[in-house]
Design an enzyme around this catalytic site. Structure first.
Site, mmCIF file in Angstrom:
data_model
loop_
_atom_site.group_PDB
_atom_site.id
_atom_site.type_symbol
_atom_site.label_atom_id
_atom_site.label_comp_id
_atom_site.label_asym_id
_atom_site.label_seq_id
_atom_site.Cartn_x
_atom_site.Cartn_y
_atom_site.Cartn_z
ATOM 1 N N ASP A 1 43.402 46.710 32.122
ATOM 2 C CA ASP A 1 42.654 45.309 31.947
ATOM 3 C C ASP A 1 41.427 45.517 32.733
ATOM 4 O OD1 ASP A 1 44.279 43.876 30.249
ATOM 5 O OD2 ASP A 1 46.085 44.119 31.884
ATOM 6 N N GLY B 1 43.155 36.756 31.903
ATOM 7 C CA GLY B 1 42.684 36.867 33.216
ATOM 8 C C GLY B 1 43.734 36.837 34.331
ATOM 9 N N PHE B 2 44.949 36.802 33.917
ATOM 10 C CA PHE B 2 46.050 36.726 35.008
ATOM 11 C C PHE B 2 47.413 37.187 34.468
ATOM 12 C CE2 PHE B 2 43.322 33.192 36.331
ATOM 13 C CZ PHE B 2 42.642 33.724 37.326
ATOM 14 N N GLY B 3 48.174 38.008 35.137
ATOM 15 C CA GLY B 3 49.379 38.292 34.585
ATOM 16 C C GLY B 3 50.263 37.237 34.998
ATOM 17 N N GLY B 4 51.795 37.566 34.361
ATOM 18 C CA GLY B 4 52.757 36.634 34.823
ATOM 19 C C GLY B 4 52.769 35.178 34.167
ATOM 20 N N HIS C 1 41.312 47.410 27.639
ATOM 21 C CA HIS C 1 41.025 45.858 27.134
ATOM 22 C C HIS C 1 40.060 45.236 28.049
ATOM 23 C CE1 HIS C 1 43.077 41.567 27.149
ATOM 24 N NE2 HIS C 1 42.097 41.730 26.497
ATOM 25 N N HIS D 1 47.853 50.664 29.676
ATOM 26 C CA HIS D 1 46.973 49.157 29.263
ATOM 27 C C HIS D 1 46.264 49.065 30.605
ATOM 28 C CE1 HIS D 1 45.704 45.789 26.791
ATOM 29 N NE2 HIS D 1 45.814 45.106 28.001
ATOM 30 N N MET E 1 38.163 43.200 34.007
ATOM 31 C CA MET E 1 37.938 41.661 34.140
ATOM 32 C C MET E 1 36.910 41.438 35.026
ATOM 33 S SD MET E 1 41.678 40.024 34.996
ATOM 34 C CE MET E 1 42.943 40.146 33.547
ATOM 35 N N GLY F 1 52.671 37.700 28.516
ATOM 36 C CA GLY F 1 54.022 37.039 28.689
ATOM 37 C C GLY F 1 55.102 37.762 27.865
ATOM 38 N N MET G 1 45.811 37.773 21.882
ATOM 39 C CA MET G 1 46.248 37.223 23.415
ATOM 40 C C MET G 1 47.299 36.305 22.831
ATOM 41 S SD MET G 1 44.632 39.218 25.412
ATOM 42 C CE MET G 1 45.504 38.203 26.826
ATOM 43 N N ASP H 1 49.636 40.629 23.959
ATOM 44 C CA ASP H 1 49.422 40.888 25.266
ATOM 45 C C ASP H 1 49.620 39.756 25.907
ATOM 46 O OD1 ASP H 1 48.525 41.500 27.728
ATOM 47 O OD2 ASP H 1 46.453 42.205 26.979
ATOM 48 N N MET I 1 37.814 42.639 29.182
ATOM 49 C CA MET I 1 37.486 41.215 29.355
ATOM 50 C C MET I 1 36.293 40.742 30.046
ATOM 51 S SD MET I 1 41.556 40.277 30.023
ATOM 52 C CE MET I 1 41.841 42.058 30.430
ATOM 53 N N SER J 1 50.914 47.129 31.345
ATOM 54 C CA SER J 1 49.805 46.826 31.957
ATOM 55 C C SER J 1 49.755 47.010 33.380
ATOM 56 C CB SER J 1 49.161 45.337 31.898
ATOM 57 O OG SER J 1 48.184 44.908 32.530
HETATM 58 C C1 DX5 Z 1 45.987 38.936 30.789
HETATM 59 C C2 DX5 Z 1 45.888 40.462 30.730
HETATM 60 C C3 DX5 Z 1 47.388 41.104 30.255
HETATM 61 C C4 DX5 Z 1 48.382 41.220 31.513
HETATM 62 C C5 DX5 Z 1 49.645 40.712 30.726
HETATM 63 O O1 DX5 Z 1 44.626 38.817 31.032
HETATM 64 O O2 DX5 Z 1 45.316 41.060 29.560
HETATM 65 O O3 DX5 Z 1 47.407 42.300 30.013
HETATM 66 O O4 DX5 Z 1 48.257 41.713 32.448
HETATM 67 O O5 DX5 Z 1 50.506 40.360 32.010
HETATM 68 P P1 DX5 Z 1 51.788 39.919 31.652
HETATM 69 O O6 DX5 Z 1 52.709 40.946 30.860
HETATM 70 O O7 DX5 Z 1 52.399 39.988 33.274
HETATM 71 O O8 DX5 Z 1 51.839 38.632 31.152
HETATM 72 ZN ZN ZN Z 2 45.506 43.081 28.717
#
Ligand code: DX5
Ligand code: ZN
Length: 225
Positions: A37, A144-147, A68, A35, A39, A177, A139, A175, A70, A10
């Site tokens: 994302d 909404g957020f990575g990490g 993806h 991928h 948003m 974590g 999901m 997708d 969102m 991503s």
């Molecule tokens: C979350 C995104 C993910 C995100 C994954 O809303 O759809 O694709 O970037 O990030 P990680 O792998 O850091 O959880």
């Molecule tokens: Zn995603």
């Protein structure tokens, strides 16, 4: 039936100041798909980028662009993402009242259609659209957020969806974590596409990305046996 394991970095976790390089580096490092994302600050509490960024990245690689969305509504933007060069366009089941129509519209644009479901959404929403989809994205964090951390409760849902898919030619994607430590859990339950943002883009150079992708792939392959 075992579909191949695919790793989809991503780019949300990439360095946006050198985004093109981070996309081609991920592909050089062994990514199967990219991928993307999208948003909107409305369906999810964050804003990322839109179709113009997808279009700018498109000439850099032949890798599958896995978009993806969102965003809500999604329908008014499907054509823009198709024209920008998306190969797969995934909409959220929660994003609008006419999921079947959205999926039909994506296929009518000549693209692969995906449906995504949030952690709290039961898999029964898939029952009457299963023959309209090429991909199901589960999901494993709230989008909404990575990490964020993998939510263990989704593992059982993945196993049930895997069963529901049966022999249909549908990619099952997870997708959120996903790291070398967690990748085996959804892989054992049946996913074949693993999205990873922060776990791929840590280390800041192509050799680090290569080791990160290889570790996630090895964990997934080992778990599925
Ligand atoms: C979350 C995104 C993910 C995100 C994954 O809303 O759809 O694709 O970037 O990030 P990680 O792998 O850091 O959880
Ligand atoms: Zn995603």
């Amino acid at each position: 039936m075992h579909r191949p394991i695919r790793i989809a970095p991503s780019i949300l976790a990439a360095n946006f100041a050198r985004l093109g390089q981070d996309v081609t580096d991920a592909v050089t490092a062994g990514a199967d798909w990219i991928h993307l994302d999208i948003m909107d600050g409305h369906f999810v509490p964050n804003i990322s980028f839109g179709p113009d960024v997808v279009k700018a990245l498109r000439p850099l690689t032949d890798a599958v662009f896995d978009c993806h969305l969102m965003i809500a509504p999604a329908d008014p933007y499907l054509e823009a993402f198709a024209k920008a060069g998306a190969d797969i366009i995934t909409v959220h089941a929660e994003a609008g009242p006419h999921l079947h129509r959205s999926l039909q519209a994506i296929r009518a644009l000549g693209k692969k259609a995906g449906v995504s479901i949030n952690p709290a959404t039961p898999e029964s929403v898939l029952d009457y659209v299963i023959d309209q989809v090429d991909l199901i994205l589960v999901m494993s964090v709230n989008p909404g957020f990575g990490g964020q951390k993998y939510i263990p409760a989704v593992t059982e849902k993945i196993a049930r969806i895997h069963k529901l898919i049966g022999d249909r030619p549908i990619e099952l994607e997870v997708d959120g974590g996903i790291t070398a430590e967690t990748a085996g859990i959804p892989a054992a339950a049946g996913v074949n596409v693993l999205v990873a943002g922060s776990a791929v883009y840590k280390g800041d150079d192509v050799e680090a990305y290569r080791a990160n992708i290889a570790a996630i792939r090895a964990a997934a392959e080992k778990a599925r046996g």
